[in-house]
Scaffold this motif. Sequence first.
Motif: not given
Length: 330
Positions: A64-84
């Motif tokens: 996906a475009p960089w902006s879409v990936q960034l929005a998804g990362y920020l959304g997951r970070a807001a819920t405490g999900d920063l990856g595995t």
Amino acid sequence: MKAFVSGAAFIGGRLLQALLVMLAILVIAFAVRQSLGDPLREIMGQAVPESERAELRHQLGLDAPWSVQLAGYLGRAATGDLGTSIIYKKPTVEVVLAKFPASFELVLGASLVVLLLSVPCGVYCAVRPQTLRARLILGLSVLGISVPVFLTGIFLITVFAVWLDWLPAFGRGQTVDLGVWQTGLLTRDGLAHLVLPALTLSSIMLPLFIRLVRGAMLDELGHDYVRTARAKGASPLRVWIVHALRNALLPLVAVGGLQVGTLIAYTLLTETVFQWPGMGFLFLEAVTRADIPLITTYLVLVGLLFVIVNTLVDLLSLALDPRVSLEGAR
């Protein structure tokens, strides 16, 4: 009423600044994560057909475009999900937070050493500047600033652990499980293991704070209110502690809050020297084994600690001197 509104505006402004800083940290962490490598290489390895790699890349949204990936990362970070974590196969936030108590207790121990030694030493050097003891303290503070922290740690281990055999040289010692927190502060063995790392970490800030306390005290002792207190017959100890030191605390609180962040950064070296199982030691392991999600999560959480500490320092400064809100509103 005006003071209340001004104070509320000051607090609101500081909280908004904290949120904006955290947003910037998350964007930087995402950029670092994107630039350090391809996550598919860690998930699938090298010997996987390109068609399968492309299909998984699409499923994970990595095409996906960089902006879409960034929005998804920020959304997951807001819920405490920063990856595995690639190493531990667990959520990275869980892995880092499991190491947080050890690092927190190390920083707490070092901060207490700095506080308990710098204030009396700095006050003494200000009120008795010509004595041999004051000159010795200032001379040792220059030496302390000049010696790297890892050399201080090695020296303390050599003297107190190897030669004298008084204190343990590495590890955290016995801990007590309090449910969400494992602490070594409630056991004699844990406290013994904390002494040398805390002294080593405090050596970074102790010389600086001795000089800061001394400079602030010298400045306050030259003010008219100090001479007035002396003229009214106040004892020297009351003049030094109740009048001068209390007014010298405000700039020290501000500087101290910034330096707590420096202590957190220097836990990397201290934890490595003493094999202290904290966040810094975990970060070095993540770098060595190229665990990119764990690296970026560490950066985000350390940035969050910086933001929290600096915000609390601003609020404490407001409590010590309400004029801060008026100055901040200008």
